[in-house]
Design a protein around this motif. Structure first.
Motif, PDB file in Angstrom:
ATOM      1  N   MET A   1       0.861  -1.173   0.000  1.00 25.90           N
ATOM      2  CA  MET A   1       0.000   0.000   0.000  1.00 25.90           C
ATOM      3  C   MET A   1       0.898   1.224   0.000  1.00 25.90           C
ATOM      4  SD  MET A   1      -3.004  -1.232  -0.047  1.00 25.90           S
ATOM      5  CE  MET A   1      -4.022   0.157   0.361  1.00 25.90           C
ATOM      6  N   GLY A   2       0.522   2.275  -0.717  1.00 20.54           N
ATOM      7  CA  GLY A   2       1.342   3.471  -0.755  1.00 20.54           C
ATOM      8  C   GLY A   2       0.495   4.705  -0.894  1.00 20.54           C
ATOM      9  N   ALA A   3       1.158   5.792  -1.071  1.00 20.40           N
ATOM     10  CA  ALA A   3       0.486   7.073  -1.241  1.00 20.40           C
ATOM     11  C   ALA A   3      -0.188   7.095  -2.606  1.00 20.40           C
ATOM     12  CB  ALA A   3       1.507   8.193  -1.135  1.00 20.40           C
ATOM     13  N   ALA A   4      -0.973   8.140  -2.833  1.00 17.27           N
ATOM     14  CA  ALA A   4      -1.647   8.299  -4.122  1.00 17.27           C
ATOM     15  C   ALA A   4      -0.612   8.294  -5.238  1.00 17.27           C
ATOM     16  CB  ALA A   4      -2.442   9.598  -4.131  1.00 17.27           C
ATOM     17  N   LEU A   5      -0.980   7.753  -6.371  1.00 15.60           N
ATOM     18  CA  LEU A   5      -0.058   7.643  -7.495  1.00 15.60           C
ATOM     19  C   LEU A   5       0.080   8.978  -8.211  1.00 15.60           C
ATOM     20  CD1 LEU A   5      -1.253   4.217  -8.861  1.00 15.60           C
ATOM     21  CD2 LEU A   5       0.768   4.671  -7.497  1.00 15.60           C
ATOM     22  N   PRO A   6       1.272   9.279  -8.705  1.00 17.32           N
ATOM     23  CA  PRO A   6       1.490  10.527  -9.430  1.00 17.32           C
ATOM     24  C   PRO A   6       0.886  10.453 -10.821  1.00 17.32           C
ATOM     25  CG  PRO A   6       3.486   9.216  -9.423  1.00 17.32           C
ATOM     26  CD  PRO A   6       2.486   8.498  -8.553  1.00 17.32           C
ATOM     27  N   PRO A   7       0.736  11.612 -11.478  1.00 17.19           N
ATOM     28  CA  PRO A   7       0.251  11.605 -12.866  1.00 17.19           C
ATOM     29  C   PRO A   7       1.160  10.734 -13.721  1.00 17.19           C
ATOM     30  CG  PRO A   7       0.331  13.841 -11.996  1.00 17.19           C
ATOM     31  CD  PRO A   7       0.996  12.949 -10.975  1.00 17.19           C
TER      32      PRO A   7
ATOM     33  N   ALA B   1      -4.174  -4.731  -4.981  1.00  8.71           N
ATOM     34  CA  ALA B   1      -3.988  -3.417  -4.370  1.00  8.71           C
ATOM     35  C   ALA B   1      -3.572  -2.420  -5.448  1.00  8.71           C
ATOM     36  CB  ALA B   1      -2.930  -3.478  -3.285  1.00  8.71           C
ATOM     37  N   TYR B   2      -4.184  -1.216  -5.392  1.00 12.63           N
ATOM     38  CA  TYR B   2      -3.855  -0.181  -6.360  1.00 12.63           C
ATOM     39  C   TYR B   2      -4.232   1.179  -5.784  1.00 12.63           C
ATOM     40  CZ  TYR B   2      -3.968   2.750 -10.513  1.00 12.63           C
ATOM     41  OH  TYR B   2      -3.757   3.754 -11.405  1.00 12.63           O
ATOM     42  N   ASP B   3      -3.310   2.094  -5.803  1.00 10.42           N
ATOM     43  CA  ASP B   3      -3.555   3.480  -5.397  1.00 10.42           C
ATOM     44  C   ASP B   3      -4.166   3.588  -4.001  1.00 10.42           C
ATOM     45  OD1 ASP B   3      -3.519   6.232  -5.629  1.00 10.42           O
ATOM     46  OD2 ASP B   3      -5.405   6.337  -6.743  1.00 10.42           O
ATOM     47  N   GLY B   4      -3.666   2.777  -3.064  1.00  6.70           N
ATOM     48  CA  GLY B   4      -4.143   2.846  -1.689  1.00  6.70           C
ATOM     49  C   GLY B   4      -5.502   2.211  -1.467  1.00  6.70           C
TER      50      GLY B   4
ATOM     51  N   SER C   1      -5.007  -6.817 -17.103  1.00  7.16           N
ATOM     52  CA  SER C   1      -4.244  -5.622 -17.471  1.00  7.16           C
ATOM     53  C   SER C   1      -3.961  -4.804 -16.226  1.00  7.16           C
ATOM     54  CB  SER C   1      -5.032  -4.752 -18.459  1.00  7.16           C
ATOM     55  OG  SER C   1      -5.249  -5.452 -19.654  1.00  7.16           O
ATOM     56  N   ASN C   2      -2.708  -4.396 -16.080  1.00  7.24           N
ATOM     57  CA  ASN C   2      -2.277  -3.502 -14.997  1.00  7.24           C
ATOM     58  C   ASN C   2      -2.429  -4.100 -13.606  1.00  7.24           C
ATOM     59  OD1 ASN C   2      -1.745  -1.382 -16.937  1.00  7.24           O
ATOM     60  ND2 ASN C   2      -3.958  -1.223 -17.083  1.00  7.24           N
ATOM     61  N   TRP C   3      -2.298  -5.402 -13.485  1.00  8.37           N
ATOM     62  CA  TRP C   3      -2.316  -6.054 -12.176  1.00  8.37           C
ATOM     63  C   TRP C   3      -0.875  -6.078 -11.683  1.00  8.37           C
ATOM     64  CZ3 TRP C   3      -6.298 -10.181 -10.683  1.00  8.37           C
ATOM     65  CH2 TRP C   3      -7.556  -9.853 -11.185  1.00  8.37           C
ATOM     66  N   ARG C   4      -0.647  -5.496 -10.508  1.00  6.76           N
ATOM     67  CA  ARG C   4       0.700  -5.380  -9.956  1.00  6.76           C
ATOM     68  C   ARG C   4       0.720  -5.828  -8.496  1.00  6.76           C
ATOM     69  NH1 ARG C   4       1.425  -3.901 -14.549  1.00  6.76           N
ATOM     70  NH2 ARG C   4       1.858  -1.923 -15.486  1.00  6.76           N
TER      71      ARG C   4
ATOM     72  N   PRO D   1       0.684   3.870 -13.661  1.00  8.62           N
ATOM     73  CA  PRO D   1      -0.005   2.807 -14.396  1.00  8.62           C
ATOM     74  C   PRO D   1      -1.530   2.924 -14.290  1.00  8.62           C
ATOM     75  CG  PRO D   1       1.732   1.903 -13.016  1.00  8.62           C
ATOM     76  CD  PRO D   1       1.598   3.349 -12.658  1.00  8.62           C
ATOM     77  N   SER D   2      -2.197   2.436 -15.305  1.00  6.35           N
ATOM     78  CA  SER D   2      -3.657   2.457 -15.341  1.00  6.35           C
ATOM     79  C   SER D   2      -4.251   1.539 -14.286  1.00  6.35           C
ATOM     80  CB  SER D   2      -4.146   2.029 -16.720  1.00  6.35           C
ATOM     81  OG  SER D   2      -3.668   2.919 -17.701  1.00  6.35           O
ATOM     82  N   VAL D   3      -5.523   1.704 -14.041  1.00 11.60           N
ATOM     83  CA  VAL D   3      -6.273   0.912 -13.071  1.00 11.60           C
ATOM     84  C   VAL D   3      -6.331  -0.542 -13.529  1.00 11.60           C
ATOM     85  CG1 VAL D   3      -8.562   0.635 -12.029  1.00 11.60           C
ATOM     86  CG2 VAL D   3      -7.656   2.916 -12.441  1.00 11.60           C
ATOM     87  N   PRO D   4      -6.200  -1.512 -12.604  1.00  7.59           N
ATOM     88  CA  PRO D   4      -6.318  -2.926 -12.978  1.00  7.59           C
ATOM     89  C   PRO D   4      -7.671  -3.210 -13.635  1.00  7.59           C
ATOM     90  CG  PRO D   4      -5.516  -2.698 -10.728  1.00  7.59           C
ATOM     91  CD  PRO D   4      -5.947  -1.339 -11.179  1.00  7.59           C
TER      92      PRO D   4
END
Length: 168
Positions: free
Chosen positions: A52-58, A94-97, A113-116, A61-64
Motif C-alpha cells: 500500500m502506498g500514497a496516491a499515485l502521481p500523474p 492493491a492499487y492506489d491505496g 491488465s495492470n495487475w501489480r 499505471p492504469s487501473v487494474p
C-alpha cells in the motif's frame, strides 16, 4: 517474504511495509507462507499481503482491469471487503491505496491488465472446478482448487486467469 500469521477475523498488522489482512472466515493460528493454499468455505482464512502506498502521481499505471470485463468493486478499507460468494472466484489487487476486488463467475479465460504486486485469489466454486493463473508466456503459475484460496498471488507475472471444470 517471511511467514504471515493468520490472526483473529478482521485483524491487520504492518509487516515490513506490507498491509496484512485476514479476510472473513474462521481465523487460524498456524503461520502461513505467502502463496500457500488455504481451506475455503465456512472455515476459510485468506490472507492478503499487498503493498500500500500514497496516491499515485500523474502518468502512473492504469487501473487494474480484465478482458472480458467482470464486476469489480473498490474498497478503501480492507475490512469492508466481503467474503467471496459461493460459485464465484474472487481476486484482490492493491492499487492506489485501495483494493480492487474482481468477481469472476463464468468459465473462460480472462486477460489481466495492470495487475501489480501481490494479492489473493479465492475459489468458491464447487466440485472439481479450478481457477488457474497463467504468466505472459502461457505457463500455468498457480492452480486453485474449488473450496481453497491462495495468498500472495504474484500479479506482476500474471497475464490471465482461467476458470475451468478441469481439476487441478
Amino acid at each position: 517474504m517471511g511467514g504471515i500469521a493468520a490472526g483473529p477475523v478482521g485483524s491487520s498488522e504492518d509487516e515490513g511495509g506490507k498491509f496484512v489482512r485476514v479476510f472473513r472466515g474462521v481465523a487460524g493460528s498456524r503461520r502461513r507462507e505467502a502463496g500457500s493454499v488455504l481451506a475455503a468455505g465456512s472455515a476459510m482464512t485468506v490472507i492478503m499481503a499487498a503493498t500500500m502506498g500514497a496516491a499515485l502521481p500523474p502518468g502512473a499505471p492504469s487501473v487494474p482491469s480484465t478482458s472480458p470485463s467482470v464486476p469489480h468493486e473498490n474498497y478503501g478499507n480492507v475490512g469492508d471487503i466481503p467474503k467471496c460468494r459461493p460459485g464465484h472466484v474472487c481476486a484482490a489487487v492493491a492499487y492506489d491505496g485501495k483494493y480492487h476486488v474482481f468477481d469472476f463467475y463464468r468459465y473462460g479465460t480472462y486477460r489481466l491488465s495492470n495487475w501489480r504486486g501481490r494479492g489473493a485469489l479465492v475459489n468458491e466454486q464447487a466440485g472439481g472446478a479450478a481457477a488457474r493463473i497463467y504468466d505472459r508466456s502461457g505457463a500455468e503459475t498457480a492452480c486453485v482448487a474449488a473450496g481453497t484460496a491462495t495468498a500472495g498471488a504474484d500479479w506482476n507475472r500474471a497475464a490471465k486467469i482461467k476458470l475451468t471444470t478441469v481439476r487441478c
